[in-house]
Design an enzyme around this catalytic site. Sequence first.
Site, PDB file in Angstrom:
ATOM      1  N   CYS A 154       6.195  41.057 -20.491  1.00 23.58           N
ATOM      2  CA  CYS A 154       5.997  39.821 -19.732  1.00 23.58           C
ATOM      3  C   CYS A 154       4.822  39.986 -18.770  1.00 23.58           C
ATOM      4  O   CYS A 154       4.954  40.600 -17.704  1.00 23.58           O
ATOM      5  CB  CYS A 154       7.266  39.473 -18.944  1.00 23.58           C
ATOM      6  SG  CYS A 154       7.077  38.019 -17.898  1.00 23.58           S
ATOM      7  N   CYS A 161       5.326  38.386 -15.356  1.00 21.56           N
ATOM      8  CA  CYS A 161       6.140  39.178 -14.426  1.00 21.56           C
ATOM      9  C   CYS A 161       5.351  40.328 -13.812  1.00 21.56           C
ATOM     10  O   CYS A 161       5.459  40.600 -12.609  1.00 21.56           O
ATOM     11  CB  CYS A 161       7.351  39.759 -15.147  1.00 21.56           C
ATOM     12  SG  CYS A 161       8.293  38.602 -16.139  1.00 21.56           S
ATOM     13  N   ASP A 162       4.554  41.024 -14.636  1.00 21.97           N
ATOM     14  CA  ASP A 162       4.032  42.330 -14.229  1.00 21.97           C
ATOM     15  C   ASP A 162       2.521  42.405 -14.023  1.00 21.97           C
ATOM     16  O   ASP A 162       2.012  43.453 -13.603  1.00 21.97           O
ATOM     17  CB  ASP A 162       4.433  43.382 -15.270  1.00 21.97           C
ATOM     18  CG  ASP A 162       5.941  43.555 -15.343  1.00 21.97           C
ATOM     19  OD1 ASP A 162       6.610  43.273 -14.333  1.00 21.97           O
ATOM     20  OD2 ASP A 162       6.444  43.962 -16.407  1.00 21.97           O
TER      21      ASP A 162
END
Length: 309
Positions: A136, A139-140
């Site tokens: 993801c 997300c990261d």
Amino acid sequence: MASTHHKLIILGGGPAGLTAGLYAARARMDHLLIEKGAEGGQVLLTDWIDNYPGFPDGISGFDLAEKMTAQARRFELNSMFGNVVSMDLSEPVKKLHLEDGDPLSCDTLIICTGAHPRPLGVPGEKELTGKGVSYCATCDAPFYRNQHVAVVGGGNTAVQEASHLTKFADKVTLIHRRDELRATKIVQEKAFANPKIDFIWDSTVTAINGGDGVESLQILNNDGTESSIAVDGVFVLIGVLPNNEMLPLDTLKADKGGFIPTDLETRTIVPGVMAAGDIRSKEVRQVVNAAGEGATAVLAAEQYLTNLS
């Protein structure tokens, strides 16, 4: 939760489930939506959505999920958080079993359990997940400011996430097993025009190397040559696997990938059971068709209930 039996249970709270919940709530059906995690599903992990109707300037995945949830709640969506671990669809009254042991039953069921990222399945992937291996970018990506990262994949998600990563990383290398991308043309054009993205074609990742974090990738070209590139992280975006561990796959006649076949109206082979969204056996998995399928499934459930009476 006052009742353990409902006319309709919707299993899953992604775009398909939330749209089904909206239609059921507006129709004043006796319904219950069950979500295991956060309402919104995979769309919560999508940085930006430009192709959902009604948002000419685009919308973040988080905001779209929030708006879908709020709209359903305006019509008194009945929902709960819970983990369904098994079910029995052999009788007209369908039985669902929660992780905590509480039983639920329904006359109609809409399966909207979605899917999750497909892993590469190569050495080092499991050991380095969370230490440089990610599924993801939304997300990261902020963890990779001024670094070099790789993206594995060639579809819309992979190419869009590669573009998103350039907001943080100095360089993004996209590795694809074919000689052309599968993403839509407008998504490709943005990536090709981005000076921070380069491409490795006709190649697969065969190993992910590192100690405390990702350090390099082993790459095999289709012509048989091998190489290695140094990277600080790798984002694996090569498709999805169905969330089907709670489903009776034989009863539902799941396809070879574990997805659930339906007719055009989302009806499965089991009377009174529909499937919508990413869990459904199909070629195209987009937020817009998941929402449409959620609406169609409720209409199919209403028709089924009418025929029962």
